[in-house]
Design a protein around this motif. Structure first.
Motif: not given
Length: 252
Positions: A2-10, A29-30, A68-79
């Protein structure tokens, strides 16, 4: 995806690599508040790059990247990929020189908060043939999926620069021959009286406070839109459209 999923790097390594190779695209970064190990190093990298960092509970990360195994961190990325402002100004100048036109309009957004307003402004800028849009890195809406949708996809059709210091950009534009016109409800120069037939940096202030004092002091003109009815002002995106199209009308 999805568009929203594609905006996150975990994941720790993917986020670290993104910070090293393409940090300009990261909005924030969360990380897991209770996490340890290499999370501290990654947080310091984000801080050093001027990227907002926020501690959140496990459930928040799980909801952003379910399964997704995010390992405690997710980056929100600009489209989108932002352009360096100097590169943008040089590109605009080169393009205009090719068509024997030396009167660009660059939109400078002084802390627009609502991504829908941002998207609407970008759409008007593209429609009016503006050369680019400048937005701040902090305290303003970045180009999110909501902004992309409101812009009707036009964000890919205009250079957008995200900068740390609006004032320095204005100074740089003045050195390149731009005149800076700030939208101001009580401004002494009406949009009818403004001389638009020149290289213009058009400043649109935030929805609640308008232009900041320091930005206003750098403006060569404070331009108002006369109100004939009881409304005190226009929505920021509407004001931007009115001023942009008045500017191009004066150049036809």
């Amino acid at each position: 995806m999805s568009e929203e999923r594609s905006r996150h790097v975990a994941g720790r390594n993917p986020v670290r690599e993104l910070l090293e190779q393409d940090a300009d695209r990261i909005e924030k970064v969360l990380y897991l508040a209770s996490g340890g190990g290499s999370l501290g190093e990654i947080r310091r990298m984000a801080d050093a790059a001027g990227i907002p960092v926020q501690a959140v509970p496990q459930g928040k990360l799980n909801s952003l990247v379910p399964g997704v195994n995010h390992q405690g961190i997710v980056a929100v990325v600009s489209p989108i990929r932002y352009m360096d402002v100097d590169e943008m100004l040089s590109s605009v100048a080169a393009t205009l020189n090719e068509v024997q036109e030396r009167k660009p309009i660059i939109l400078i957004l002084d802390h627009i908060q609502d991504p829908h307003n941002l998207g609407a402004i970008i759409r008007s800028a593209v429609a009016a043939g503006a050369g680019g849009v400048v937005i701040p890195e902090r305290g303003a809406a970045p180009v999110t999926a909501a902004a992309v949708k409101t812009s009707a996809g036009t964000v890919s059709q205009i250079p957008i620069a995200r900068v740390g210091n609006i004032k320095m950009v204005i100074q740089a534009m003045k050195e390149r021959g731009y005149w800076i016109a700030g939208a101001e409800g009580s401004g002494p120069t009406t949009l009818w009286d403004m001389d638009w037939d020149r290289a213009i940096g058009l400043v649109i202030g935030s929805e609640e406070k308008g232009m900041s004092r320091t930005v206003r002091e750098l403006c060569d003109y404070e331009v108002s839109i006369p109100m004939r009815g009881p409304a005190e002002s226009l929505n920021a995106s509407v004001a931007a459209a009115v001023l942009l199209f008045q500017a191009i009308r004066c150049r036809v």
